[in-house]
Design a protein around this motif. Sequence first.
Motif, PDB file in Angstrom:
ATOM      1  N   ILE A  28      89.912  53.367  -0.583  1.00 55.24           N
ATOM      2  CA  ILE A  28      89.388  54.597  -1.590  1.00 55.24           C
ATOM      3  C   ILE A  28      90.507  54.848  -2.336  1.00 55.24           C
ATOM      4  CG2 ILE A  28      88.801  56.865  -1.530  1.00 55.24           C
ATOM      5  CD1 ILE A  28      87.436  56.802   1.261  1.00 55.24           C
ATOM      6  N   LEU A  29      91.754  54.903  -2.036  1.00 58.56           N
ATOM      7  CA  LEU A  29      92.793  55.323  -2.887  1.00 58.56           C
ATOM      8  C   LEU A  29      93.160  54.114  -3.890  1.00 58.56           C
ATOM      9  CD1 LEU A  29      95.575  56.720  -0.209  1.00 58.56           C
ATOM     10  CD2 LEU A  29      94.234  58.029  -1.886  1.00 58.56           C
ATOM     11  N   LEU A  30      93.003  52.941  -3.472  1.00 59.54           N
ATOM     12  CA  LEU A  30      93.286  51.719  -4.447  1.00 59.54           C
ATOM     13  C   LEU A  30      91.887  51.295  -5.089  1.00 59.54           C
ATOM     14  CD1 LEU A  30      95.210  49.587  -2.044  1.00 59.54           C
ATOM     15  CD2 LEU A  30      96.166  51.088  -4.004  1.00 59.54           C
ATOM     16  N   ASN A  31      90.955  52.192  -4.962  1.00 60.31           N
ATOM     17  CA  ASN A  31      89.576  52.200  -5.819  1.00 60.31           C
ATOM     18  C   ASN A  31      89.146  50.341  -5.601  1.00 60.31           C
ATOM     19  OD1 ASN A  31      87.351  52.750  -7.128  1.00 60.31           O
ATOM     20  ND2 ASN A  31      88.249  52.485  -9.008  1.00 60.31           N
ATOM     21  N   ALA A  32      89.225  49.929  -4.280  1.00 62.39           N
ATOM     22  CA  ALA A  32      88.997  48.551  -4.128  1.00 62.39           C
ATOM     23  C   ALA A  32      87.582  48.291  -4.032  1.00 62.39           C
ATOM     24  CB  ALA A  32      89.499  48.128  -2.457  1.00 62.39           C
ATOM     25  N   PRO A  33      86.732  49.094  -3.649  1.00 58.14           N
ATOM     26  CA  PRO A  33      85.271  48.632  -3.830  1.00 58.14           C
ATOM     27  C   PRO A  33      84.846  48.410  -5.423  1.00 58.14           C
ATOM     28  CG  PRO A  33      85.492  50.558  -2.225  1.00 58.14           C
ATOM     29  CD  PRO A  33      86.739  50.390  -2.861  1.00 58.14           C
ATOM     30  N   ALA A  34      85.147  49.419  -6.389  1.00 63.04           N
ATOM     31  CA  ALA A  34      84.964  49.298  -7.655  1.00 63.04           C
ATOM     32  C   ALA A  34      85.552  47.891  -8.077  1.00 63.04           C
ATOM     33  CB  ALA A  34      85.356  50.464  -8.331  1.00 63.04           C
ATOM     34  N   SER A  35      86.576  47.799  -7.635  1.00 63.95           N
ATOM     35  CA  SER A  35      87.382  46.237  -8.285  1.00 63.95           C
ATOM     36  C   SER A  35      86.855  45.151  -7.772  1.00 63.95           C
ATOM     37  CB  SER A  35      88.944  46.473  -7.801  1.00 63.95           C
ATOM     38  OG  SER A  35      89.431  47.572  -8.376  1.00 63.95           O
ATOM     39  N   PHE A  36      86.577  45.036  -6.378  1.00 65.75           N
ATOM     40  CA  PHE A  36      86.145  43.794  -5.913  1.00 65.75           C
ATOM     41  C   PHE A  36      84.550  43.647  -6.003  1.00 65.75           C
ATOM     42  CE2 PHE A  36      90.236  44.158  -3.757  1.00 65.75           C
ATOM     43  CZ  PHE A  36      90.850  42.950  -4.247  1.00 65.75           C
ATOM     44  N   LEU A  37      83.870  44.728  -5.817  1.00 67.36           N
ATOM     45  CA  LEU A  37      82.331  44.609  -5.788  1.00 67.36           C
ATOM     46  C   LEU A  37      81.542  45.081  -7.266  1.00 67.36           C
ATOM     47  CD1 LEU A  37      82.156  46.210  -2.189  1.00 67.36           C
ATOM     48  CD2 LEU A  37      82.123  43.957  -2.980  1.00 67.36           C
ATOM     49  N   GLU A  38      82.144  44.782  -8.171  1.00 71.45           N
ATOM     50  CA  GLU A  38      81.551  44.957  -9.453  1.00 71.45           C
ATOM     51  C   GLU A  38      79.934  44.515  -9.490  1.00 71.45           C
ATOM     52  OE1 GLU A  38      83.606  44.629 -13.407  1.00 71.45           O
ATOM     53  OE2 GLU A  38      85.015  43.799 -12.335  1.00 71.45           O
ATOM     54  N   GLY A  39      79.255  45.293 -10.281  1.00 76.20           N
ATOM     55  CA  GLY A  39      77.799  44.755 -10.386  1.00 76.20           C
ATOM     56  C   GLY A  39      76.932  45.275  -9.208  1.00 76.20           C
ATOM     57  N   MET A  40      77.643  45.634  -8.068  1.00 77.10           N
ATOM     58  CA  MET A  40      76.792  45.977  -6.815  1.00 77.10           C
ATOM     59  C   MET A  40      76.404  47.633  -7.039  1.00 77.10           C
ATOM     60  SD  MET A  40      78.584  44.355  -3.537  1.00 77.10           S
ATOM     61  CE  MET A  40      78.769  42.521  -3.265  1.00 77.10           C
ATOM     62  N   GLY A  41      75.146  47.938  -6.346  1.00 74.94           N
ATOM     63  CA  GLY A  41      74.999  49.283  -6.440  1.00 74.94           C
ATOM     64  C   GLY A  41      75.734  50.257  -5.483  1.00 74.94           C
ATOM     65  N   ARG A  42      75.716  51.466  -5.542  1.00 81.23           N
ATOM     66  CA  ARG A  42      76.530  52.313  -4.841  1.00 81.23           C
ATOM     67  C   ARG A  42      76.319  51.999  -3.214  1.00 81.23           C
ATOM     68  NH1 ARG A  42      80.530  54.554  -7.289  1.00 81.23           N
ATOM     69  NH2 ARG A  42      80.000  55.708  -9.086  1.00 81.23           N
ATOM     70  N   MET A  43      75.041  51.730  -2.740  1.00 88.14           N
ATOM     71  CA  MET A  43      74.761  51.584  -1.597  1.00 88.14           C
ATOM     72  C   MET A  43      75.254  50.186  -0.932  1.00 88.14           C
ATOM     73  SD  MET A  43      73.496  53.597   0.445  1.00 88.14           S
ATOM     74  CE  MET A  43      73.386  53.480   2.201  1.00 88.14           C
ATOM     75  N   GLU A  44      75.119  49.225  -1.696  1.00 84.37           N
ATOM     76  CA  GLU A  44      75.564  48.074  -1.440  1.00 84.37           C
ATOM     77  C   GLU A  44      77.082  48.045  -1.280  1.00 84.37           C
ATOM     78  OE1 GLU A  44      74.681  43.165  -2.267  1.00 84.37           O
ATOM     79  OE2 GLU A  44      74.299  44.558  -4.036  1.00 84.37           O
ATOM     80  N   GLN A  45      77.829  48.608  -2.109  1.00 79.64           N
ATOM     81  CA  GLN A  45      79.446  48.504  -2.203  1.00 79.64           C
ATOM     82  C   GLN A  45      79.549  49.592  -0.857  1.00 79.64           C
ATOM     83  OE1 GLN A  45      80.885  50.690  -5.443  1.00 79.64           O
ATOM     84  NE2 GLN A  45      80.726  48.873  -6.988  1.00 79.64           N
TER      85      GLN A  45
END
Length: 140
Positions: A97-114
Amino acid sequence: MVGPPRYKLADTAQQIVGGFLLAGPFVVTEEVWTLADGMSWFHGLATAVLVAVIGYGALYQADDDRDPDTEAEVAGLPLRFLSLISVAFGSVALLAILLNAPASFLEGMGRMEQLEVTLRVVSVGAIFSVVGAATADSVF
């Protein structure tokens, strides 16, 4: 006569240091995120169970000075074990969460899939985090 080591807040602090130490590299590695993306819910659950087994074994099977039956319990589980599991999963989740890793590595995915992939990443990272947390708790 000296009794078994009692759980103290300092033990959790030691677990946190060990847990974060080994969690970091797995949160920022693209291969882990790709691996987790390919895992099913069953793989994620099995990995989480593996974390618990490793943690319990490291605390109570590898250390003869500890007896889970003599420790303080919450819902029938030793408090030290619950702390260890919380640190193992929590350190990976917090770093993600602190490193915002989901947004960095999972671009293009919906929030639920992330969220689903991130939970599986947390399970994978917790395998290593639990080893670090249990080692720090046992050594110090």
